[in-house]
Design an enzyme around this catalytic site. Structure first.
Site, PDB file in Angstrom:
ATOM      1  N   ALA A  35     -20.355  10.659  -4.304  1.00  8.01           N
ATOM      2  CA  ALA A  35     -20.257   9.963  -5.592  1.00  8.01           C
ATOM      3  C   ALA A  35     -18.950  10.293  -6.300  1.00  8.01           C
ATOM      4  O   ALA A  35     -18.314   9.423  -6.910  1.00  8.01           O
ATOM      5  CB  ALA A  35     -21.451  10.332  -6.472  1.00  8.01           C
ATOM      6  N   ASP A  36     -18.510  11.571  -6.236  1.00  9.04           N
ATOM      7  CA  ASP A  36     -17.236  11.948  -6.860  1.00  9.04           C
ATOM      8  C   ASP A  36     -16.069  11.277  -6.152  1.00  9.04           C
ATOM      9  O   ASP A  36     -15.111  10.819  -6.788  1.00  9.04           O
ATOM     10  CB  ASP A  36     -17.067  13.472  -6.820  1.00  9.04           C
ATOM     11  CG  ASP A  36     -17.999  14.177  -7.792  1.00  9.04           C
ATOM     12  OD1 ASP A  36     -18.767  13.469  -8.477  1.00  9.04           O
ATOM     13  OD2 ASP A  36     -17.965  15.414  -7.867  1.00  9.04           O
ATOM     14  N   GLU A 114     -28.423  -4.798   6.498  1.00  8.85           N
ATOM     15  CA  GLU A 114     -28.921  -3.674   7.285  1.00  8.85           C
ATOM     16  C   GLU A 114     -28.617  -2.370   6.571  1.00  8.85           C
ATOM     17  O   GLU A 114     -27.681  -2.288   5.771  1.00  8.85           O
ATOM     18  CB  GLU A 114     -28.290  -3.658   8.673  1.00  8.85           C
ATOM     19  CG  GLU A 114     -26.800  -3.426   8.685  1.00  8.85           C
ATOM     20  CD  GLU A 114     -26.217  -3.478  10.090  1.00  8.85           C
ATOM     21  OE1 GLU A 114     -26.270  -2.437  10.761  1.00  8.85           O
ATOM     22  OE2 GLU A 114     -25.730  -4.550  10.487  1.00  8.85           O
ATOM     23  N   LYS A 116     -27.137   1.217   5.720  1.00  9.72           N
ATOM     24  CA  LYS A 116     -25.851   1.866   6.006  1.00  9.72           C
ATOM     25  C   LYS A 116     -26.131   3.310   6.408  1.00  9.72           C
ATOM     26  O   LYS A 116     -26.420   4.161   5.577  1.00  9.72           O
ATOM     27  CB  LYS A 116     -24.942   1.811   4.780  1.00  9.72           C
ATOM     28  CG  LYS A 116     -23.552   2.382   4.997  1.00  9.72           C
ATOM     29  CD  LYS A 116     -22.725   2.229   3.731  1.00  9.72           C
ATOM     30  CE  LYS A 116     -21.308   2.764   3.950  1.00  9.72           C
ATOM     31  NZ  LYS A 116     -21.308   4.219   4.215  1.00  9.72           N
ATOM     32  N   GLU A 174     -22.586   3.270  14.860  1.00  5.02           N
ATOM     33  CA  GLU A 174     -22.692   4.550  14.163  1.00  5.02           C
ATOM     34  C   GLU A 174     -23.444   5.550  15.028  1.00  5.02           C
ATOM     35  O   GLU A 174     -24.545   5.271  15.517  1.00  5.02           O
ATOM     36  CB  GLU A 174     -23.436   4.364  12.842  1.00  5.02           C
ATOM     37  CG  GLU A 174     -23.274   5.490  11.858  1.00  5.02           C
ATOM     38  CD  GLU A 174     -22.086   5.287  10.929  1.00  5.02           C
ATOM     39  OE1 GLU A 174     -21.857   6.150  10.065  1.00  5.02           O
ATOM     40  OE2 GLU A 174     -21.382   4.260  11.070  1.00  5.02           O
TER      41      GLU A 174
END
Length: 831
Positions: A35-36, A114, A116, A174
């Site tokens: 988030a930062d 989809e 992540k 991934e």
């Protein structure tokens, strides 16, 4: 002319983002929460949009990640592996769709949606259907060659299926580590002394960067394909969903959660559904990826510098945030475990205000080097207790000192100790510690233990603090008067309110006695003085006058229900009772195994610790913990008190015949864990004497003459020189003989009437619980299963059986009612 401040700020943001990229992508050691990072990237992006001259070619807004690590050779991506722009709110998603509809002229375009995954993006290259190279994303243009490591993943096909694939194919996807596999790996790593993985994402990334593929092969990695890069001209596609269907056909795993949705409403509905089930998924996700499904539309929308205009990542609320450690306190659990807890400056994490986070144990604090005053990263996922996962040491204020475990329990003052080699410190006060008593009672009454409905945490705390309940057995002496008194006092916010409410239930001299109690605990009845902080507890501890309860003025149903629930719990199964005792390391599975193997509380409470190793999946540490618990006079007294108050085991049975092989002299020698006595050596020693006490009489020369190697012979004789060990050996042999005498004969053991049969139970039984019935059937050889199939031998149907009975009828499965079950159990219990 660019103002100086924006230029300086942009330079600072670039430096911090590049440093974060390096730690995240190269070292696999994230320094700041996602988030930062996202906030800084958005700020830099806004600055560069306002002042275009600030944008530099190497700005993080123009590139995906960091330059590659030097340990692997470089791979240049033929088609760049671009990142995605992020959306953090519904309006941003609506704007994303608006731009597409305005450009393409469609009112509700179709999108592929989809989850992540939070893993490591890779590219797989195939030529003529053969896997030839795999690379990480790297900076989006150049990645790392990790082909050898990727070949160890069973989910990545080495050769494509069917024959419709293109001659050249790059597959993007991934690599991730499923959460259950991550936890299982760390459990084994701790047992074997390996380095544990910090989290599934770091585990996946670090595993692919191992220089030795054999190490990668030991890691539980998985793969999902989500797109393509370079593709030869001999195959063409019209939509993204067509690409995914082809990838599945060629042997690639594709997320089963991928859906085709329409317009902004479809995107947001999908997002809400995934947000709801996010914490139940077996892998970590941090958002949803939306891709325009039509490839011609993708081509028309095009790209910006670092991302496609036709796709976006809709991020979930951050599960990690930074905050400050204001204090580190100790919480005492039911087994005395002293758990350090960080008190934090309040911060919003995943939509919840977090004010504290677990630090697990002293070793974890030392590993992270958490100090009071530090800025830390706090993680909260679903219902998981918030935890401190990292310290931002660059933000540490000067002068802060390292934390150390206090030497005294903050609740009872007893010494806090740690056994050699253990990670956990414990309060040595045991049941003299109020904190341990409260947690022990809370566990005892829990649903999976004695199942006393209606006795909540607050009520337990008050009962213990007021000295009404000193241990679990005292619950069975609780009266209606005590519970109503508790409710009357706790409902009164002030002493004046208590006196006013009490007038409905007591008058005259008894009312004056209550006033005197209040004065005794320091309450000024004139209302002018300060009210003592713990006046309610002190009042409850006092000797009260008798009350004539006016049932019209105070609710009594809850208290009557609670007493009835406590009374019902007097009839219980052995596994529930053992679990309720709260022994260290004894969960539901271990309690069930103990109950199944030994069958009788009277047997279990007399056994020395080595005999608990006879039970499957119980090792030395757990066996010692059970033995230690049973060896404590206070715990034996607690069991006696429960029996005296009417607690009865409803499913006691003889020990199981499978114990026989574990009760030989060779097995007993193994269970004792004597140094140098291997399983093979134990078999040899068992030929020298019939019992442990007789073997103890053999001296070193006799053992050597019998062919026992010097190290083993010396270790055995030294072990038997200890009076405590001699006493343990005698007790062990005696209990072994008692168990053997109670085992079914070998002939009966081999003729269990339900051997190999699968049994399903459904509905409510009147005479015994389903758990008790299942245990009795298992003792007769049955395997209890949860659903009806063609392989089910018979179904036991009680009241309100539900759909299982219908399915049993449809499959012509034999159906037993309760009477037939009881007749069967009685027939074999008499043998």
């Amino acid at each position: 002319m660019i103002p100086l401040d924006p230029a300086q700020r942009a330079a600072e943001l670039r430096r911090r983002l590049q440093e974060a990229n390096y730690h995240y992508h190269v070292l696999d050691q994230p320094r700041i929460p996602d988030a930062d990072y996202d906030r800084m990237l958005r700020e830099l992006d806004a600055l560069e949009a306002t002042y275009p001259d600030l944008a530099t070619p190497d700005s993080p807004t123009q590139r995906v990640g960091h330059t590659i690590a030097t340990a692997f050779s470089e791979v240049r991506h033929t088609v760049p592996m671009l990142s995605l722009n992020n959306a953090f709110s519904d309006p941003e998603v609506l704007e994303f769709v608006r731009r597409i509809t305005a450009r393409l002229g469609e009112t509700a375009p179709s999108f592929s949606a989809e989850p992540k995954l939070d893993g490591l993006a890779i590219s797989l290259r195939y030529q003529n259907g053969i896997f030839i190279q795999g690379a990480t994303r790297g900076d989006g243009v150049t990645g790392e060659d990790v082909t050898a490591n990727l070949r160890t993943l069973p989910t990545i096909p080495q050769r494509l299926q069917s024959d419709t694939w293109p001659t050249v194919l790059e597959v993007r996807g991934e690599v991730y580590m499923p959460r259950p596999d991550f936890e299982a790996y760390n459990t084994q790593a701790r047992l074997r002394g390996w380095k544990v993985l910090a989290n599934p994402r770091n585990g996946a990334a670090g595993s692919l960067r191992q220089l030795d593929p054999h190490i990668t092969a030991q890691r539980p990695l998985s793969f999902y394909a989500y797109g393509i890069g370079e593709v030869a001209d001999d195959v063409s596609f019209h939509s993204h969903s067509e690409i995914l269907a082809s990838l599945r056909a060629w042997g690639f795993p594709v997320s089963p959660l991928v859906e085709l949705v329409y317009g902004s409403e479809g995107l947001l509905n999908y997002y809400r559904r995934m947000e709801t089930i996010r914490d139940t998924l077996p892998f970590d996700i941090d958002g949803i990826v939306y891709k325009l499904d039509d490839l011609s539309g993708q081509h028309e929308m095009g790209f910006v510098a670092r991302a496609p205009r036709w796709a976006i990542a809709h991020k979930f609320p951050a599960q990690e945030q930074t905050t400050t450690v204001e204090a580190i306190e100790i919480q005492i659990g039911r087994t005395g475990a002293a758990t350090p807890v960080a008190r934090l400056t309040p911060v919003q994490v995943a939509g919840v205000t977090v004010t504290s986070a677990t630090l697990h144990n002293a070793d974890q604090i030392a590993r992270l080097d958490v100090r009071i005053g530090d800025t830390v990263i706090v993680r909260r996922a679903g219902d998981v207790i918030p935890e401190v996962v990292a310290v931002i040491t660059d933000s540490r204020p000067p002068g802060v000192t390292a934390w150390s475990m206090p030497m005294a329990c903050p609740v009872c003052g007893s010494e806090i100790v740690r056994e050699t080699g253990a990670a956990v410190w414990r309060c040595s006060g045991e049941l003299a510690c109020p904190a341990q008593r409260k947690e022990a009672i809370r566990h005892f009454v829990s649903r999976r233990a004695m199942d006393v409905e209606g006795l909540g945490v607050k009520c337990i705390e008050l009962l213990v603090d007021a000295a009404v309940v000193h241990g679990v057995a005292d619950l069975y002496h609780l009266s209606l008067d005590q519970l109503l008194r508790l409710r009357l006092v706790t409902n009164a916010q002030t002493p004046t309110m208590l006196l006013r409410e009490a007038r409905d239930h007591v008058t005259g001299m008894r009312y004056q006695q209550l006033e005197e109690i209040l004065r005794t605990v320091g309450v000024d009845l004139s209302g002018e003085g300060d009210v003592p902080e713990h006046w309610q507890i002190d009042v409850l501890r006092a000797q009260w006058p008798d009350f004539d309860w006016n049932h019209k003025k105070i609710a009594t149903k809850w208290a009557q229900n609670l007493i009835a629930a406590i009374d019902r719990s007097r009839q219980t199964t052995l596994e529930r009772f053992l679990f309720a005792l709260g022994m260290t390391h004894v969960g539901e599975t271990t309690a069930k195994a103990l109950a199944h193997s030994f069958g009788d509380l009277a047997i279990i409470r007399q056994l020395p610790w080595p005999l608990f190793k006879c039970v499957p999946d119980i090792g030395g540490e757990v066996a010692r913990a059970i033995g230690h618990f049973m060896d404590q006079p206070a715990n034996q007294q607690a069991i006696d008190d429960l029996v005296e108050r009417g607690v009865r085991i409803t499913d006691a049975h003889p020990p199981t015949s499978t114990l026989r092989d574990q009760l030989t002299l060779a097995s007993l020698l193994e269970h004792l864990e004597i140094p140098k006595i291997t399983p093979m050596r134990a078999v040899q020693l068992a030929t020298l004497a019939p019992t442990l006490p007789l073997l103890a009489e053999a001296d070193l020369d006799a053992l050597l003459q019998a062919g026992v190697p010097q190290p083993a012979a010396q270790s055995l004789t030294e072990w038997f020189q200890s009076p405590d060990n001699i006493s343990l050996a005698r007790r062990l042999q005696h209990c072994c003989d008692v168990l053997l005498a109670q085992l079914p004969s070998p002939d009966r053991a081999h003729t269990a009437p339900l051997n190999g049969q699968s049994v399903v139970l459904t509905g409510k039984l009147a005479s015994l619980t389903r758990e008790a019935a299942a245990t009795r059937l298992e003792m007769l050889g049955a395997k209890i299963v949860g659903s009806v199939s063609k392989k089910t031998s018979f179904l036991v149907a009680g009241e309100d059986p539900g759909s299982k009975l219908d399915k049993a009828h449809a499959l012509h499965v034999d159906i037993w009612d309760e009477a037939r079950l009881l007749d069967f159990l009685e027939q074999y219990s008499a043998q």
